[in-house]
Design a protein around this motif. Sequence first.
Motif, PDB file in Angstrom:
ATOM      1  N   CYS A  22      58.383 113.294   8.241  1.00  0.00           N
ATOM      2  CA  CYS A  22      57.998 113.511   9.633  1.00  0.00           C
ATOM      3  C   CYS A  22      57.036 112.459  10.175  1.00  0.00           C
ATOM      4  CB  CYS A  22      57.364 114.894   9.793  1.00  0.00           C
ATOM      5  SG  CYS A  22      58.502 116.250   9.500  1.00  0.00           S
ATOM      6  N   ARG A  23      56.130 111.977   9.350  1.00  0.00           N
ATOM      7  CA  ARG A  23      55.082 111.061   9.824  1.00  0.00           C
ATOM      8  C   ARG A  23      55.419 109.589   9.638  1.00  0.00           C
ATOM      9  NH1 ARG A  23      51.288 114.723  10.992  1.00  0.00           N
ATOM     10  NH2 ARG A  23      50.989 116.490   9.625  1.00  0.00           N
ATOM     11  N   GLU A  24      56.310 109.281   8.699  1.00  0.00           N
ATOM     12  CA  GLU A  24      56.643 107.887   8.437  1.00  0.00           C
ATOM     13  C   GLU A  24      58.111 107.580   8.757  1.00  0.00           C
ATOM     14  OE1 GLU A  24      55.475 106.891   4.426  1.00  0.00           O
ATOM     15  OE2 GLU A  24      53.543 107.907   4.676  1.00  0.00           O
ATOM     16  N   HIS A  25      59.011 108.189   7.991  1.00  0.00           N
ATOM     17  CA  HIS A  25      60.421 107.826   8.117  1.00  0.00           C
ATOM     18  C   HIS A  25      60.984 108.100   9.508  1.00  0.00           C
ATOM     19  CE1 HIS A  25      64.590 107.148   7.241  1.00  0.00           C
ATOM     20  NE2 HIS A  25      64.871 108.379   7.631  1.00  0.00           N
ATOM     21  N   PHE A  26      60.822 109.308  10.004  1.00  0.00           N
ATOM     22  CA  PHE A  26      61.447 109.646  11.279  1.00  0.00           C
ATOM     23  C   PHE A  26      60.933 108.776  12.427  1.00  0.00           C
ATOM     24  CE2 PHE A  26      62.905 111.764  14.973  1.00  0.00           C
ATOM     25  CZ  PHE A  26      64.143 112.245  14.611  1.00  0.00           C
ATOM     26  N   PRO A  27      59.625 108.683  12.634  1.00  0.00           N
ATOM     27  CA  PRO A  27      59.164 107.895  13.786  1.00  0.00           C
ATOM     28  C   PRO A  27      59.377 106.391  13.634  1.00  0.00           C
ATOM     29  CG  PRO A  27      57.281 108.843  12.628  1.00  0.00           C
ATOM     30  CD  PRO A  27      58.515 109.399  11.992  1.00  0.00           C
ATOM     31  N   GLN A  28      59.403 105.900  12.413  1.00  0.00           N
ATOM     32  CA  GLN A  28      59.531 104.452  12.213  1.00  0.00           C
ATOM     33  C   GLN A  28      60.977 103.979  12.114  1.00  0.00           C
ATOM     34  OE1 GLN A  28      57.067 103.484   8.830  1.00  0.00           O
ATOM     35  NE2 GLN A  28      55.275 104.426   9.763  1.00  0.00           N
ATOM     36  N   SER A  29      61.879 104.839  11.644  1.00  0.00           N
ATOM     37  CA  SER A  29      63.256 104.426  11.420  1.00  0.00           C
ATOM     38  C   SER A  29      64.250 105.163  12.316  1.00  0.00           C
ATOM     39  CB  SER A  29      63.626 104.645   9.947  1.00  0.00           C
ATOM     40  OG  SER A  29      64.951 104.255   9.705  1.00  0.00           O
ATOM     41  N   VAL A  30      64.220 106.479  12.291  1.00  0.00           N
ATOM     42  CA  VAL A  30      65.224 107.263  13.010  1.00  0.00           C
ATOM     43  C   VAL A  30      65.002 107.220  14.518  1.00  0.00           C
ATOM     44  CG1 VAL A  30      66.288 109.535  13.262  1.00  0.00           C
ATOM     45  CG2 VAL A  30      65.501 108.769  11.008  1.00  0.00           C
ATOM     46  N   LEU A  31      63.787 107.467  14.961  1.00  0.00           N
ATOM     47  CA  LEU A  31      63.519 107.559  16.396  1.00  0.00           C
ATOM     48  C   LEU A  31      63.862 106.278  17.156  1.00  0.00           C
ATOM     49  CD1 LEU A  31      62.650 109.401  18.655  1.00  0.00           C
ATOM     50  CD2 LEU A  31      60.271 108.782  18.162  1.00  0.00           C
ATOM     51  N   PRO A  32      63.485 105.105  16.676  1.00  0.00           N
ATOM     52  CA  PRO A  32      63.883 103.897  17.406  1.00  0.00           C
ATOM     53  C   PRO A  32      65.407 103.763  17.529  1.00  0.00           C
ATOM     54  CG  PRO A  32      62.157 103.376  15.840  1.00  0.00           C
ATOM     55  CD  PRO A  32      62.596 104.788  15.551  1.00  0.00           C
ATOM     56  N   HIS A  33      66.126 104.146  16.467  1.00  0.00           N
ATOM     57  CA  HIS A  33      67.590 104.081  16.519  1.00  0.00           C
ATOM     58  C   HIS A  33      68.135 105.065  17.549  1.00  0.00           C
ATOM     59  CE1 HIS A  33      71.688 103.501  15.348  1.00  0.00           C
ATOM     60  NE2 HIS A  33      71.809 104.769  14.967  1.00  0.00           N
ATOM     61  N   LEU A  34      67.627 106.302  17.546  1.00  0.00           N
ATOM     62  CA  LEU A  34      68.073 107.283  18.527  1.00  0.00           C
ATOM     63  C   LEU A  34      67.842 106.776  19.946  1.00  0.00           C
ATOM     64  CD1 LEU A  34      66.718 110.587  16.942  1.00  0.00           C
ATOM     65  CD2 LEU A  34      69.107 109.851  17.058  1.00  0.00           C
ATOM     66  N   ARG A  35      66.667 106.235  20.190  1.00  0.00           N
ATOM     67  CA  ARG A  35      66.318 105.758  21.536  1.00  0.00           C
ATOM     68  C   ARG A  35      67.210 104.612  22.002  1.00  0.00           C
ATOM     69  NH1 ARG A  35      59.785 106.229  20.829  1.00  0.00           N
ATOM     70  NH2 ARG A  35      59.605 108.335  21.705  1.00  0.00           N
ATOM     71  N   SER A  36      67.839 103.929  21.077  1.00  0.00           N
ATOM     72  CA  SER A  36      68.705 102.801  21.442  1.00  0.00           C
ATOM     73  C   SER A  36      70.110 103.234  21.855  1.00  0.00           C
ATOM     74  CB  SER A  36      68.802 101.806  20.273  1.00  0.00           C
ATOM     75  OG  SER A  36      69.636 102.327  19.240  1.00  0.00           O
ATOM     76  N   ILE A  37      70.432 104.508  21.718  1.00  0.00           N
ATOM     77  CA  ILE A  37      71.782 104.997  21.981  1.00  0.00           C
ATOM     78  C   ILE A  37      71.844 105.646  23.362  1.00  0.00           C
ATOM     79  CG2 ILE A  37      73.597 106.579  21.212  1.00  0.00           C
ATOM     80  CD1 ILE A  37      72.381 106.263  18.370  1.00  0.00           C
ATOM     81  N   ASP A  38      72.766 105.160  24.196  1.00  0.00           N
ATOM     82  CA  ASP A  38      72.974 105.768  25.502  1.00  0.00           C
ATOM     83  C   ASP A  38      73.398 107.216  25.314  1.00  0.00           C
ATOM     84  OD1 ASP A  38      72.355 103.484  26.930  1.00  0.00           O
ATOM     85  OD2 ASP A  38      74.444 102.810  27.029  1.00  0.00           O
ATOM     86  N   GLY A  39      72.768 108.099  26.054  1.00  0.00           N
ATOM     87  CA  GLY A  39      73.114 109.507  25.982  1.00  0.00           C
ATOM     88  C   GLY A  39      72.170 110.336  25.136  1.00  0.00           C
ATOM     89  N   PHE A  40      71.300 109.687  24.361  1.00  0.00           N
ATOM     90  CA  PHE A  40      70.273 110.432  23.632  1.00  0.00           C
ATOM     91  C   PHE A  40      69.248 110.904  24.643  1.00  0.00           C
ATOM     92  CE2 PHE A  40      65.931 110.223  21.880  1.00  0.00           C
ATOM     93  CZ  PHE A  40      65.998 111.311  21.037  1.00  0.00           C
ATOM     94  N   LEU A  41      68.894 112.201  24.588  1.00  0.00           N
ATOM     95  CA  LEU A  41      67.962 112.764  25.556  1.00  0.00           C
ATOM     96  C   LEU A  41      66.613 113.128  24.962  1.00  0.00           C
ATOM     97  CD1 LEU A  41      70.484 115.058  27.463  1.00  0.00           C
ATOM     98  CD2 LEU A  41      69.660 112.774  28.123  1.00  0.00           C
ATOM     99  N   GLU A  42      66.616 113.827  23.830  1.00  0.00           N
ATOM    100  CA  GLU A  42      65.343 114.224  23.227  1.00  0.00           C
ATOM    101  C   GLU A  42      65.561 114.665  21.794  1.00  0.00           C
ATOM    102  OE1 GLU A  42      63.369 117.567  25.007  1.00  0.00           O
ATOM    103  OE2 GLU A  42      65.000 118.937  24.563  1.00  0.00           O
ATOM    104  N   VAL A  43      64.456 114.794  21.073  1.00  0.00           N
ATOM    105  CA  VAL A  43      64.496 115.304  19.707  1.00  0.00           C
ATOM    106  C   VAL A  43      63.298 116.212  19.492  1.00  0.00           C
ATOM    107  CG1 VAL A  43      63.248 113.330  18.711  1.00  0.00           C
ATOM    108  CG2 VAL A  43      64.744 114.726  17.255  1.00  0.00           C
ATOM    109  N   LYS A  44      63.519 117.218  18.679  1.00  0.00           N
ATOM    110  CA  LYS A  44      62.435 118.077  18.204  1.00  0.00           C
ATOM    111  C   LYS A  44      62.572 118.124  16.689  1.00  0.00           C
ATOM    112  CE  LYS A  44      61.665 121.020  22.158  1.00  0.00           C
ATOM    113  NZ  LYS A  44      61.922 120.540  23.286  1.00  0.00           N
TER     114      LYS A  44
END
Length: 110
Positions: A22-44
Amino acid sequence: MADQIVRVWGGYGTQAGVDRYCREHFPQSVLPHLRSIDGFLEVKVMTCQGRDETEVVVATTWDSIESVKAFAGSDYEKAVVEPVVRELLNRFDDRVTHFTLALAASRART
């Protein structure tokens, strides 16, 4: 407006492993990738401390199933799990669940 899709995936591990996820992998790796995809709205990203292990659930919201496919590929019900996650979590879902968002609300501001 098209139906929004909520993609839900989960895993289990030690408190330390889930914290690192939650503190390292997701915000540093997954979240930037999600934000780069058209149509991604949010994550919890949610956690729940159990008796023997900690659960993590990730719910991403998308504007369409086509956006989900842009993230996950043609076999979009297969979980997208990077190899490092195997070091952080003891076990996790190989498949995800997709929900059509029927209602969303937040606290009204006055």
